[in-house]
Design an enzyme around this catalytic site. Structure first.
Site, PDB file in Angstrom:
ATOM      1  N   ASP A  71      21.353  29.422  42.207  1.00 13.19           N
ATOM      2  CA  ASP A  71      22.186  30.612  42.041  1.00 13.19           C
ATOM      3  C   ASP A  71      21.342  31.766  41.513  1.00 13.19           C
ATOM      4  O   ASP A  71      20.817  31.704  40.396  1.00 13.19           O
ATOM      5  CB  ASP A  71      23.326  30.303  41.061  1.00 13.19           C
ATOM      6  CG  ASP A  71      24.443  31.325  41.118  1.00 13.19           C
ATOM      7  OD1 ASP A  71      24.300  32.336  41.828  1.00 13.19           O
ATOM      8  OD2 ASP A  71      25.472  31.120  40.455  1.00 13.19           O
ATOM      9  N   ASP A  72      21.189  32.815  42.319  1.00 13.08           N
ATOM     10  CA  ASP A  72      20.411  34.010  41.952  1.00 13.08           C
ATOM     11  C   ASP A  72      18.922  33.717  41.804  1.00 13.08           C
ATOM     12  O   ASP A  72      18.220  34.420  41.065  1.00 13.08           O
ATOM     13  CB  ASP A  72      20.922  34.635  40.655  1.00 13.08           C
ATOM     14  CG  ASP A  72      22.285  35.290  40.782  1.00 13.08           C
ATOM     15  OD1 ASP A  72      22.874  35.214  41.876  1.00 13.08           O
ATOM     16  OD2 ASP A  72      22.769  35.869  39.791  1.00 13.08           O
ATOM     17  N   LYS A 119      28.494  25.022  41.231  1.00 10.44           N
ATOM     18  CA  LYS A 119      29.269  26.236  41.504  1.00 10.44           C
ATOM     19  C   LYS A 119      29.941  26.155  42.875  1.00 10.44           C
ATOM     20  O   LYS A 119      29.280  25.984  43.895  1.00 10.44           O
ATOM     21  CB  LYS A 119      28.356  27.455  41.441  1.00 10.44           C
ATOM     22  CG  LYS A 119      29.063  28.784  41.650  1.00 10.44           C
ATOM     23  CD  LYS A 119      28.099  29.930  41.444  1.00 10.44           C
ATOM     24  CE  LYS A 119      28.758  31.282  41.631  1.00 10.44           C
ATOM     25  NZ  LYS A 119      27.820  32.393  41.348  1.00 10.44           N
ATOM     26  N   CYS A 166      27.312  36.245  45.585  1.00  4.80           N
ATOM     27  CA  CYS A 166      27.641  34.818  45.565  1.00  4.80           C
ATOM     28  C   CYS A 166      28.550  34.274  46.661  1.00  4.80           C
ATOM     29  O   CYS A 166      28.120  33.562  47.563  1.00  4.80           O
ATOM     30  CB  CYS A 166      28.252  34.489  44.207  1.00  4.80           C
ATOM     31  SG  CYS A 166      27.193  34.930  42.808  1.00  4.80           S
ATOM     32  N   HIS A 212      32.900  28.561  43.936  1.00  2.00           N
ATOM     33  CA  HIS A 212      33.110  29.994  44.159  1.00  2.00           C
ATOM     34  C   HIS A 212      33.680  30.330  45.534  1.00  2.00           C
ATOM     35  O   HIS A 212      33.396  31.383  46.110  1.00  2.00           O
ATOM     36  CB  HIS A 212      31.824  30.786  43.919  1.00  2.00           C
ATOM     37  CG  HIS A 212      32.107  32.125  43.313  1.00  2.00           C
ATOM     38  ND1 HIS A 212      31.136  33.077  43.064  1.00  2.00           N
ATOM     39  CD2 HIS A 212      33.281  32.690  42.891  1.00  2.00           C
ATOM     40  CE1 HIS A 212      31.679  34.153  42.526  1.00  2.00           C
ATOM     41  NE2 HIS A 212      32.982  33.945  42.415  1.00  2.00           N
ATOM     42  N   LYS A 231      19.371  41.332  43.434  1.00  2.00           N
ATOM     43  CA  LYS A 231      20.743  40.925  43.713  1.00  2.00           C
ATOM     44  C   LYS A 231      21.644  42.156  43.743  1.00  2.00           C
ATOM     45  O   LYS A 231      21.468  43.100  42.971  1.00  2.00           O
ATOM     46  CB  LYS A 231      21.222  39.959  42.627  1.00  2.00           C
ATOM     47  CG  LYS A 231      22.692  39.598  42.728  1.00  2.00           C
ATOM     48  CD  LYS A 231      23.132  38.722  41.565  1.00  2.00           C
ATOM     49  CE  LYS A 231      24.625  38.439  41.661  1.00  2.00           C
ATOM     50  NZ  LYS A 231      25.088  37.519  40.600  1.00  2.00           N
ATOM     51  N   ARG A 254      27.984  31.572  49.971  1.00  2.00           N
ATOM     52  CA  ARG A 254      28.353  30.158  49.899  1.00  2.00           C
ATOM     53  C   ARG A 254      29.265  29.754  51.060  1.00  2.00           C
ATOM     54  O   ARG A 254      29.145  28.654  51.606  1.00  2.00           O
ATOM     55  CB  ARG A 254      29.010  29.870  48.548  1.00  2.00           C
ATOM     56  CG  ARG A 254      28.038  30.004  47.423  1.00  2.00           C
ATOM     57  CD  ARG A 254      28.617  30.099  46.038  1.00  2.00           C
ATOM     58  NE  ARG A 254      27.529  30.490  45.158  1.00  2.00           N
ATOM     59  CZ  ARG A 254      26.635  29.641  44.657  1.00  2.00           C
ATOM     60  NH1 ARG A 254      26.756  28.344  44.897  1.00  2.00           N
ATOM     61  NH2 ARG A 254      25.652  30.064  43.905  1.00  2.00           N
ATOM     62  N   HIS A 300      21.594  31.920  37.412  1.00  2.00           N
ATOM     63  CA  HIS A 300      22.607  32.953  37.190  1.00  2.00           C
ATOM     64  C   HIS A 300      22.802  33.149  35.688  1.00  2.00           C
ATOM     65  O   HIS A 300      22.704  32.197  34.911  1.00  2.00           O
ATOM     66  CB  HIS A 300      23.925  32.506  37.837  1.00  2.00           C
ATOM     67  CG  HIS A 300      24.972  33.569  37.925  1.00  2.00           C
ATOM     68  ND1 HIS A 300      25.666  34.032  36.829  1.00  2.00           N
ATOM     69  CD2 HIS A 300      25.456  34.266  38.999  1.00  2.00           C
ATOM     70  CE1 HIS A 300      26.534  34.958  37.216  1.00  2.00           C
ATOM     71  NE2 HIS A 300      26.419  35.117  38.526  1.00  2.00           N
ATOM     72  N   SER A 346      31.419  31.654  38.930  1.00  2.00           N
ATOM     73  CA  SER A 346      30.183  31.933  38.200  1.00  2.00           C
ATOM     74  C   SER A 346      30.303  31.509  36.746  1.00  2.00           C
ATOM     75  O   SER A 346      31.392  31.570  36.148  1.00  2.00           O
ATOM     76  CB  SER A 346      29.845  33.425  38.287  1.00  2.00           C
ATOM     77  OG  SER A 346      29.583  33.803  39.619  1.00  2.00           O
ATOM     78  N   ASP A 392      21.282  31.465  46.923  1.00  2.00           N
ATOM     79  CA  ASP A 392      22.419  32.194  47.501  1.00  2.00           C
ATOM     80  C   ASP A 392      22.170  33.685  47.659  1.00  2.00           C
ATOM     81  O   ASP A 392      22.875  34.367  48.385  1.00  2.00           O
ATOM     82  CB  ASP A 392      23.696  31.958  46.680  1.00  2.00           C
ATOM     83  CG  ASP A 392      23.629  32.554  45.285  1.00  2.00           C
ATOM     84  OD1 ASP A 392      22.516  32.797  44.761  1.00  2.00           O
ATOM     85  OD2 ASP A 392      24.706  32.778  44.690  1.00  2.00           O
ATOM     86  N   ASN A 393      21.179  34.230  46.968  1.00  2.00           N
ATOM     87  CA  ASN A 393      20.823  35.644  47.085  1.00  2.00           C
ATOM     88  C   ASN A 393      19.608  35.920  46.219  1.00  2.00           C
ATOM     89  O   ASN A 393      19.059  35.014  45.591  1.00  2.00           O
ATOM     90  CB  ASN A 393      21.986  36.573  46.686  1.00  2.00           C
ATOM     91  CG  ASN A 393      22.665  36.213  45.396  1.00  2.00           C
ATOM     92  OD1 ASN A 393      23.813  35.773  45.389  1.00  2.00           O
ATOM     93  ND2 ASN A 393      21.969  36.353  44.273  1.00  2.00           N
TER      94      ASN A 393
END
Length: 546
Positions: A94-95, A193, A136, A195, A343, A140, A274, A218, A327-328
């Site tokens: 995540d991130d 996660k 996010c 989301h 991000k 996903r 994240h 998140s 994811d990013n």
């Protein structure tokens, strides 16, 4: 397809054990014969090809050559080391930025990732790998369905503390878990996660997963609570233990399904890096409070090492396809590896992420491919490897990228890759070119006095207070100012510093036409209902203050 809740598998019930692949129940000679090039006969009808009964050296080699070649094709009965269905592990950070792990980026990573480095050395890296949005939830939804956000319907982030409760992955969408379950009887778990909706109708076991364990959104959205299947099991959450607990749950899942000889799909969607950043005591270094991000990355890397070690210990190494990506792009404290942006912005730094794929004996060690691909491709690639048909009743934007994972010079299956921000189609990548039709946006205007409304408070969000600040900007600053219609040659200018749209009007015209064709398919989206400001919701259940 039935969208009712799937009961957790009773792993002690032998009646649920997977049966042998149907090809393995046949005579081995018949299995080989059906794979011979050009052989159209139905072996079971008693009609044999003319060489059967005259098995001389030439015919024997002909038979074996055809069989071996077919065994290396995705989905064939011989793809697994023992003819078993392959297992799949998708690790989704995540991130995590393009430069947060070794071997990617335009400069050396500031962080230590020996296990991910080893995974890449033993497998393949895709250097030009993209997400469809720089944030996010839509990302996903895309990796699980193979469809752009404007097709799967998730273009906003669900957020209980903002009152955004109506956003989620529609039940009509088919996830990797659903496709593998219905097409091949796979066991599945989502850890971490989700989301993709936090109300009952959107939960993971409504989308094909057998089990769920994690935070439904998140880890900075109140109420931060740990959910198992449909029940809150911890509130508030000690976030320093999340990576270890997620890893242990993953190891347990692997071992359970190994004992019962079941093929499995493990979707491990880590909370980190994240914000708020948090690492366990084994990795946390309070004596150097400015490197919490490095602590978090080292623990994520440790987690990957634990999973790869478990596969080797159980003898599953050469029958398990493992993918690692993000994811990013990164938030403050991370690294884009020399790319512009971060991000939430549609520069390369917000959209380009690392991809590592490992499958000993199937994916060549140390392979690097620079052709553009994206998370939209994960769904069809996994299904092809499992021998499961891609759904025919809908548009699947992704393509099977197995050739990119096995050949250095294999070309992208995409004429273009697109990215969105919110409801708007923003940018197109085609070959070496990136066209920003809409402005990718300026550097966020946050000073050192910025107060994060979702920061650690010691009561509802429990994590270290020494979080990364806006001064730890993750991307390159500078270059031509952001505006509509910017063209960059990513081969010579991967940091997107020089807009060459005036020099290459023909390229702009071609990419703009690709953009307009896709834009015509983007429906109008109404913004979801939401609170006027973030609220501190009390946890302990899934009612979210209602």
């Amino acid at each position: 397809m039935d969208k009712n809740l799937n009961p957790v598998r009773n792993l002690s019930d032998d009646s649920q054990d997977c049966s042998l692949d149907k090809n393995m129940e046949q005579n081995p000679l018949e299995v080989s014969r059906q794979f011979l090039p050009g052989q159209k006969m139905n072996i079971s009808n008693g009609v044999n090809p003319p060489w059967v009964g005259r098995v001389n050296r030439r015919n024997f080699l002909r038979l074996m050559g055809g069989s071996i070649a077919a065994m290396m094709l995705p989905g064939s009965a011989g793809w697994g080391s023992t003819g078993k269905k392959p297992n799949f592990i998708l690790i989704f950070a995540d991130d995590l930025g393009y430069g947060d792990i070794g071997g990617f980026g335009l400069k050396e990573s500031p962080f230590q990732t020996p296990n991910l480095d080893r995974m890449a050395a033993e497998g393949a890296k895709l250097t030009d790998f993209y997400v469809p949005t720089p944030y996010c939830a839509p990302s996903r939804a895309t990796i699980l369905t193979g469809r752009y956000p404007f097709r799967n319907g998730v273009v906003f982030n669900p957020a209980p503390d903002s009152g955004i409760n109506s956003v989620g992955l529609p039940s009509s969408e088919i996830t990797i878990a659903e496709a593998l379950k219905g097409g091949a009887g796979y066991a599945s778990i989502c850890i971490g996660k989700w989301h993709l909706g936090h109300t009952l109708k959107y939960l993971p076991r409504r989308q094909g997963f057998d089990e769920y364990y994690g935070i439904l959104y998140s880890n900075d959205m109140r109420p931060v609570q740990l959910v198992e299947n449909e029940k809150v099991v911890e509130y508030p959450v000690i976030q320093a233990t999340l990576t270890k607990r997620y890893t242990q749950r993953a190891l347990d899942f692997i071992e359970r399904n190994f004992r019962h000889n079941r093929p499995f799909f493990l979707y491990l969607a880590h909370a980190m890096p994240h914000k708020p950043l948090a690492a366990s005591e084994d990795f946390y270094t309070p004596d150097t409070p400015d490197d919490l991000y490095a602590d978090v990355i080292r623990e994520l890397d440790w987690s990957v090492g634990q999973i790869l070690g478990k596969l080797k210990q159980l003898g599953l190494d050469d029958n398990t396809f493992v993918l690692f990506t993000s994811d990013n792009g990164p938030w403050y404290g991370g690294s884009t590896g020399g790319l512009r942006g971060m991000k939430s912005r549609t520069w390369e730094g917000g959209l380009r992420v690392p991809l590592i794929a490992r499958w000993p004996g199937k994916i060549p060690a140390g392979l690097v491919n620079n052709s553009p691909a994206g998370t939209i491709d994960v769904f069809p690639t996994i299904l092809k490897a499992a021998g499961v048909d891609v759904p025919k009743d809908r548009i699947i934007d992704g393509k099977d990228i197995w050739p990119l994972l096995t050949r250095v010079h294999a070309k992208s299956p995409h004429n273009a890759l697109f990215a969105m921000q919110g409801t708007k189609l923003m940018t197109v990548r085609s070959g070496k070119w990136r066209l920003h039709v809409r402005s990718p946006g300026p550097v966020p205007n946050r000073g050192e006095d910025w107060v994060d409304p979702r920061g650690p408070d010691g009561v509802t969000i429990i994590a270290p207070y020494e979080q990364a600040r806006p001064s730890a900007y993750p991307g390159v600053i500078g270059g031509d100012g952001p505006k509509n219609i910017m063209l960059f040659d990513l081969e010579t200018d991967p940091a997107e510093q020089r807009d060459v749209s005036r020099q290459h009007g023909d390229v702009v015209k071609r990419l703009r036409a690709l953009y307009e064709k896709t834009l015509a398919q983007v429906p109008d989206f109404k913004p979801p209902q939401r609170f006027k400001q973030i609220r501190r919701l009390r946890g302990g259940d899934l009612d979210y203050g209602n």
